[in-house]
Design a protein around this motif. Structure first.
Motif, PDB file in Angstrom:
ATOM      1  N   PHE A  76      20.425  35.759  -8.902  1.00 20.76           N
ATOM      2  CA  PHE A  76      19.821  37.080  -9.051  1.00 20.76           C
ATOM      3  C   PHE A  76      20.046  37.913  -7.786  1.00 20.76           C
ATOM      4  O   PHE A  76      20.377  39.104  -7.863  1.00 20.76           O
ATOM      5  CB  PHE A  76      18.329  36.942  -9.328  1.00 20.76           C
ATOM      6  N   THR A  77      19.868  37.296  -6.638  1.00 25.84           N
ATOM      7  CA  THR A  77      20.083  38.009  -5.372  1.00 25.84           C
ATOM      8  C   THR A  77      21.525  38.454  -5.243  1.00 25.84           C
ATOM      9  O   THR A  77      21.817  39.586  -4.812  1.00 25.84           O
ATOM     10  CB  THR A  77      19.691  37.111  -4.191  1.00 25.84           C
ATOM     11  N   ALA A  78      22.457  37.576  -5.611  1.00 27.39           N
ATOM     12  CA  ALA A  78      23.873  37.950  -5.568  1.00 27.39           C
ATOM     13  C   ALA A  78      24.156  39.116  -6.504  1.00 27.39           C
ATOM     14  O   ALA A  78      24.938  40.025  -6.170  1.00 27.39           O
ATOM     15  CB  ALA A  78      24.730  36.741  -5.941  1.00 27.39           C
ATOM     16  N   THR A  79      23.523  39.123  -7.672  1.00 23.40           N
ATOM     17  CA  THR A  79      23.689  40.234  -8.611  1.00 23.40           C
ATOM     18  C   THR A  79      23.188  41.535  -8.005  1.00 23.40           C
ATOM     19  O   THR A  79      23.812  42.595  -8.160  1.00 23.40           O
ATOM     20  CB  THR A  79      22.934  39.931  -9.921  1.00 23.40           C
ATOM     21  N   CYS A  80      22.060  41.483  -7.310  1.00 17.62           N
ATOM     22  CA  CYS A  80      21.535  42.681  -6.644  1.00 17.62           C
ATOM     23  C   CYS A  80      22.520  43.211  -5.604  1.00 17.62           C
ATOM     24  O   CYS A  80      22.751  44.424  -5.502  1.00 17.62           O
ATOM     25  CB  CYS A  80      20.198  42.371  -5.976  1.00 17.62           C
ATOM     26  N   LEU A  81      23.094  42.318  -4.815  1.00 15.32           N
ATOM     27  CA  LEU A  81      24.026  42.744  -3.772  1.00 15.32           C
ATOM     28  C   LEU A  81      25.301  43.330  -4.372  1.00 15.32           C
ATOM     29  O   LEU A  81      25.827  44.335  -3.882  1.00 15.32           O
ATOM     30  CB  LEU A  81      24.350  41.563  -2.856  1.00 15.32           C
ATOM     31  N   LEU A  82      25.797  42.719  -5.439  1.00 12.95           N
ATOM     32  CA  LEU A  82      26.994  43.255  -6.090  1.00 12.95           C
ATOM     33  C   LEU A  82      26.719  44.606  -6.730  1.00 12.95           C
ATOM     34  O   LEU A  82      27.570  45.510  -6.695  1.00 12.95           O
ATOM     35  CB  LEU A  82      27.495  42.261  -7.136  1.00 12.95           C
ATOM     36  N   ALA A  83      25.528  44.764  -7.319  1.00  7.72           N
ATOM     37  CA  ALA A  83      25.173  46.046  -7.917  1.00  7.72           C
ATOM     38  C   ALA A  83      25.030  47.123  -6.855  1.00  7.72           C
ATOM     39  O   ALA A  83      25.375  48.288  -7.087  1.00  7.72           O
ATOM     40  CB  ALA A  83      23.876  45.913  -8.707  1.00  7.72           C
ATOM     41  N   ALA A  84      24.536  46.755  -5.675  1.00  9.59           N
ATOM     42  CA  ALA A  84      24.425  47.725  -4.584  1.00  9.59           C
ATOM     43  C   ALA A  84      25.797  48.192  -4.133  1.00  9.59           C
ATOM     44  O   ALA A  84      25.994  49.366  -3.787  1.00  9.59           O
ATOM     45  CB  ALA A  84      23.668  47.103  -3.409  1.00  9.59           C
ATOM     46  N   ALA A  85      26.757  47.294  -4.170  1.00 10.89           N
ATOM     47  CA  ALA A  85      28.107  47.664  -3.729  1.00 10.89           C
ATOM     48  C   ALA A  85      28.806  48.557  -4.752  1.00 10.89           C
ATOM     49  O   ALA A  85      29.502  49.510  -4.381  1.00 10.89           O
ATOM     50  CB  ALA A  85      28.926  46.404  -3.484  1.00 10.89           C
ATOM     51  N   ASP A  86      28.601  48.284  -6.043  1.00 11.97           N
ATOM     52  CA  ASP A  86      29.340  48.996  -7.088  1.00 11.97           C
ATOM     53  C   ASP A  86      28.566  50.154  -7.702  1.00 11.97           C
ATOM     54  O   ASP A  86      29.162  50.996  -8.384  1.00 11.97           O
ATOM     55  CB  ASP A  86      29.738  48.021  -8.201  1.00 11.97           C
ATOM     56  N   GLY A  87      27.251  50.171  -7.538  1.00 16.20           N
ATOM     57  CA  GLY A  87      26.448  51.200  -8.167  1.00 16.20           C
ATOM     58  C   GLY A  87      26.266  51.001  -9.651  1.00 16.20           C
ATOM     59  O   GLY A  87      25.832  51.911 -10.365  1.00 16.20           O
ATOM     60  N   ALA A  88      26.580  49.820 -10.168  1.00 14.26           N
ATOM     61  CA  ALA A  88      26.458  49.518 -11.598  1.00 14.26           C
ATOM     62  C   ALA A  88      26.287  48.012 -11.733  1.00 14.26           C
ATOM     63  O   ALA A  88      26.649  47.249 -10.830  1.00 14.26           O
ATOM     64  CB  ALA A  88      27.699  49.982 -12.359  1.00 14.26           C
ATOM     65  N   PRO A  89      25.720  47.549 -12.857  1.00 16.35           N
ATOM     66  CA  PRO A  89      25.589  46.108 -13.058  1.00 16.35           C
ATOM     67  C   PRO A  89      26.941  45.420 -12.969  1.00 16.35           C
ATOM     68  O   PRO A  89      27.923  45.883 -13.571  1.00 16.35           O
ATOM     69  CB  PRO A  89      25.001  45.991 -14.476  1.00 16.35           C
ATOM     70  N   PRO A  90      27.058  44.335 -12.191  1.00 14.02           N
ATOM     71  CA  PRO A  90      28.353  43.668 -12.041  1.00 14.02           C
ATOM     72  C   PRO A  90      28.802  43.007 -13.333  1.00 14.02           C
ATOM     73  O   PRO A  90      27.991  42.635 -14.183  1.00 14.02           O
ATOM     74  CB  PRO A  90      28.080  42.628 -10.945  1.00 14.02           C
ATOM     75  N   ARG A  91      30.091  42.865 -13.456  1.00 19.74           N
ATOM     76  CA  ARG A  91      30.653  42.184 -14.614  1.00 19.74           C
ATOM     77  C   ARG A  91      30.346  40.693 -14.530  1.00 19.74           C
ATOM     78  O   ARG A  91      30.203  40.130 -13.446  1.00 19.74           O
ATOM     79  CB  ARG A  91      32.179  42.376 -14.652  1.00 19.74           C
TER      80      ARG A  91
END
Length: 403
Positions: free
Chosen positions: A123-138
């Motif tokens: 979940f934390t990794a998903t948050c960090l990836l979403a912060a980088a892309d501005g959208a839910p990660p694939r």
């Protein structure tokens, strides 16, 4: 478990003799302990997970969980009030059913805690990836290096002499709540569209099956209802004081979780914003989430090792020293193995089924103890809870296997 089965400990007998059962502070102490036990890492993790899986029915799923979890807490509180001394759930069911029950609860929680930390890391990794892309990660294994890195940091701190001060541990749920509010208001880690696959939603589930998975995964946020087995015998309240304290605790937990779920639900139903949140805000939320959740991983890794140490004879009654470093490291390796196995669609809710299954086993044994050792009312309540827990488990398994 030094006291006999069915006999209240000396502390409880003395409290009853001195009229402490009517002490005004007992209900508030019970309520505070229930809130502290239940409210934790689930505050930032579960609202987006449940909203992703249940969508328009998320509030109904939350209400069902709170009703079931609160019922379990009331049952356990009434069961242990005069029958056993203050001890964790494993010790309480062991005192009432036998050593095998204590070992069973310890075993499932020791394993489940490792899967739970893997879910938190994903979940934390998903948050960090979403912060980088501005959208839910694939979906996919893109978040695996981040998840493993978070777990490695947590295990390294758990192996170190560092201990969080008591003031930090008391303040941490407030920090988790603030982070959760920020996440539900500004869309971190982001809710994928209905039917889309991500780390928060496995593929192949029908809408109905996803709702059962959401309800089952919510037991991750419900680990803590069992704290009454420690605080109720210790405060020695009367029956009314016990019920009042637990109900106040349920109300506090419900206010927080339903408030977060409602904001998450209606924020997602609002018209889409013109664009993603500003990058500085996204990164602030993501980093704050990572710090708070990594701290939970540190303490939970130590807790899992401590529980595992009770599974062999030399460690069953060790209370003066923590688990061996080798055991902490072994728990860390298991966490990383679960994170590796979860690389793919739906990693977070599927890994959350580990602690959820442990909670179901522990609560089912508590209900069985009520059926065996309780009076008529407790026996009826125990049977009802066993039937509900069994039904939820069967329907969740059927949904996962597409039956």
């Amino acid at each position: 478990m030094e006291t006999g089965i069915g006999a209240p400990p000396a502390r409880s007998r003395a409290a009853a003799a001195n009229g402490e059962g009517s002490a005004r502070g007992a209900p508030s102490a019970i309520a505070g302990q229930v809130c502290r036990g239940v409210l934790g890492a689930g505050m930032p993790v579960m609202p987006p997970v449940v909203e992703t899986l249940a969508h328009g029915h998320s509030l109904l799923v939350w209400c069902a969980h709170l009703l079931l979890g609160g019922s379990v807490s009331l049952l356990l509180a009434a069961l242990v009030r005069t029958r056993v001394g203050p001890m964790p759930l494993a010790g309480s069911v062991g005192a009432l059913l036998g050593t095998w029950a204590e070992r069973a609860v310890d075993a499932v929680f020791a394993v489940a805690f490792t899967a739970g930390q893997a879910a938190i890391a994903w979940f934390t990794a998903t948050c960090l990836l979403a912060a980088a892309d501005g959208a839910p990660p694939r979906p996919g294994a893109g978040g695996l290096p981040l998840a493993l890195g978070i777990l490695v940091v947590a295990v390294a701190v758990a192996l170190s002499p560092l201990r969080f001060p008591a003031a930090v541990l008391r303040a941490r749920p407030w920090g988790a709540g603030i982070v959760a509010v920020g996440c539900v208001l500004w869309g971190s880690p982001g809710i994928p569209a209905a039917g889309a696959h991500s780390a928060l939603a496995p593929p192949g589930l029908s809408p109905h099956g996803a709702q059962w998975l959401a309800l089952a995964a919510l037991f991750f946020a419900g680990v803590g209802w069992e704290v009454v087995t420690g605080v109720v015998p210790a405060t020695a309240p009367g029956a009314r004081g016990t019920a009042l304290g637990v109900c106040l605790g349920i109300a506090g937990v419900a206010a927080v979780h339903l408030g977060l779920a409602a904001v998450q639900r209606f924020a997602g139903a609002a018209p889409a914003a013109p664009g993603p949140s500003p990058a500085p805000l996204r990164w602030t939320l993501a980093v704050a989430t990572a710090v708070v959740l990594t701290s939970y991983c540190v303490t939970n890794v130590r807790t899992a090792a401590r529980i595992a140490s009770r599974l062999y004879p030399g460690g069953r009654r060790t209370t003066t020293q923590g688990p061996a470093r080798a055991l902490v490291a072994a728990v860390g390796v298991a966490c990383c193995a679960f994170a590796w196995a979860g690389a793919g669609d739906g990693a977070v809710p599927l890994l959350l089924l580990g602690p959820a299954a442990a909670a179901v086993v522990g609560y089912a044994l508590g209900a069985a103890a009520a059926v065996r050792r309780g009076g008529p009312v407790l026996r009826c309540a125990g049977v009802a809870i066993l039937l509900v827990l069994g039904g939820v488990s069967v329907l969740t398994v059927r949904s996962l296997f597409g039956a």
